[in-house]
Design an enzyme around this catalytic site. Structure first.
Site, PDB file in Angstrom:
ATOM      1  N   CYS A   1       0.871  -1.188   0.000  1.00  0.00           N
ATOM      2  CA  CYS A   1       0.000   0.000   0.000  1.00  0.00           C
ATOM      3  C   CYS A   1       0.902   1.230   0.000  1.00  0.00           C
ATOM      4  O   CYS A   1       2.055   1.155  -0.442  1.00  0.00           O
ATOM      5  CB  CYS A   1      -0.974  -0.028   1.174  1.00  0.00           C
TER       6      CYS A   1
ATOM      7  N   ASN B   1       2.341   1.387   4.414  1.00  0.00           N
ATOM      8  CA  ASN B   1       2.647   0.111   5.087  1.00  0.00           C
ATOM      9  C   ASN B   1       2.342   0.149   6.585  1.00  0.00           C
ATOM     10  O   ASN B   1       2.997  -0.520   7.380  1.00  0.00           O
ATOM     11  CB  ASN B   1       4.109  -0.314   4.830  1.00  0.00           C
TER      12      ASN B   1
ATOM     13  N   CYS C   1      -1.360   0.692   7.457  1.00  0.00           N
ATOM     14  CA  CYS C   1      -2.807   0.446   7.603  1.00  0.00           C
ATOM     15  C   CYS C   1      -3.254  -0.780   6.801  1.00  0.00           C
ATOM     16  O   CYS C   1      -3.529  -1.840   7.365  1.00  0.00           O
ATOM     17  CB  CYS C   1      -3.617   1.668   7.169  1.00  0.00           C
ATOM     18  N   ARG C   2      -3.342  -0.639   5.488  1.00  0.00           N
ATOM     19  CA  ARG C   2      -3.953  -1.691   4.667  1.00  0.00           C
ATOM     20  C   ARG C   2      -3.070  -2.916   4.469  1.00  0.00           C
ATOM     21  O   ARG C   2      -3.514  -4.046   4.668  1.00  0.00           O
ATOM     22  CB  ARG C   2      -4.352  -1.122   3.292  1.00  0.00           C
ATOM     23  N   SER C   3      -1.811  -2.703   4.071  1.00  0.00           N
ATOM     24  CA  SER C   3      -0.994  -3.889   3.751  1.00  0.00           C
ATOM     25  C   SER C   3      -0.606  -4.716   4.981  1.00  0.00           C
ATOM     26  O   SER C   3      -0.529  -5.947   4.864  1.00  0.00           O
ATOM     27  CB  SER C   3       0.234  -3.521   2.893  1.00  0.00           C
TER      28      SER C   3
ATOM     29  N   ASP D   1      -8.425   3.522   1.428  1.00  0.00           N
ATOM     30  CA  ASP D   1      -7.433   3.918   2.425  1.00  0.00           C
ATOM     31  C   ASP D   1      -8.139   4.459   3.671  1.00  0.00           C
ATOM     32  O   ASP D   1      -8.805   5.490   3.605  1.00  0.00           O
ATOM     33  CB  ASP D   1      -6.539   4.996   1.809  1.00  0.00           C
TER      34      ASP D   1
HETATM   35  P1  4NP Z   1      -1.719   2.797   4.160  1.00  0.00           P
HETATM   36  O1  4NP Z   1      -2.354   4.151   4.735  1.00  0.00           O
HETATM   37  O2  4NP Z   1      -1.165   3.131   2.796  1.00  0.00           O
HETATM   38  O3  4NP Z   1      -2.885   1.869   4.084  1.00  0.00           O
HETATM   39  O4  4NP Z   1      -0.651   2.359   5.141  1.00  0.00           O
HETATM   40  C1  4NP Z   1      -1.657   5.365   4.795  1.00  0.00           C
HETATM   41  C2  4NP Z   1      -0.745   5.578   5.796  1.00  0.00           C
HETATM   42  C3  4NP Z   1      -0.091   6.793   5.866  1.00  0.00           C
HETATM   43  C4  4NP Z   1      -0.351   7.771   4.932  1.00  0.00           C
HETATM   44  C5  4NP Z   1      -1.253   7.540   3.925  1.00  0.00           C
HETATM   45  C6  4NP Z   1      -1.906   6.328   3.850  1.00  0.00           C
HETATM   46  N1  4NP Z   1       0.313   9.022   5.043  1.00  0.00           N
HETATM   47  O5  4NP Z   1      -0.012   9.927   4.241  1.00  0.00           O
HETATM   48  O6  4NP Z   1       1.190   9.191   5.895  1.00  0.00           O
END
Ligand code: 4NP
Length: 160
Positions: free
Chosen positions: A16, A19, A21-23, A131
């Protein structure tokens, strides 16, 4: 039940943006589903971005995983690297933006199959895993439902 062993041990990487939240949720769900099915796999997750490298998953992701019986608190974020496209047999992006970035990062002639995660779920082809980072806690449960459906479908595919 005897463990099923495909000719090539599947090595699956979920990617994602951050790294956190989703992955990591996809990694945890797939690891649990594979283990329950007796499928031998290597699994990891990474982000296309580097903002959270070295950090544990978002606290809301940790709580969501715990609700479903998994401890992902020991995971640490890392950024995807060129060798991942040959170390892993499958690299799954959680949404189209990350898939496009992975295609740009992938070395020519790499061996991993590269695709969109929800393409493995019948009826969900082409869909992103939304997300949840900027939203409320309930978004993480939605994410869990999606990545766990993908984890189940992927285990079914890989055990043939
Ligand atoms: P992820 O979510 O891609 O599912 O881990 C996010 C985590 C952090 C950010 C964006 C999405 N960020 O902008 O810091």
């Amino acid at each position: 039940m005897a463990s099923k062993r495909p000719a090539i041990l599947p090595k699956v990487l979920f990617v994602c943006l951050g790294n956190i939240c989703r992955s990591p949720l996809a990694e945890g769900a797939f690891r649990a589903r594979a283990e329950a099915a007796g499928l031998d796999v290597t699994v990891d997750s990474a982000g296309t971005g580097d903002w959270h490298v070295g950090e544990p998953p978002d606290p809301r992701a940790i709580v969501t995983a715990r609700t479903h019986g998994l401890d992902i608190s020991g995971y640490r974020a890392r950024q995807v690297r060129a060798e991942d496209f040959d170390r892993f047999t499958h690299v799954f992006a959680l949404d189209r933006e990350n898939l496009a970035n992975l295609r740009r990062l992938a070395p020519a002639g790499h061996s991993a199959r590269l695709g969109l995660l929800m393409d493995v779920v019948p009826g969900m082809e082409g869909q992103p895993v939304a997300d949840p980072y900027f939203g409320g806690d309930e978004g993480f449960e939605t994410t869990w439902g999606e990545v766990d459906a993908a984890a189940q479908a992927l285990v079914e595919q890989l055990r043939g």
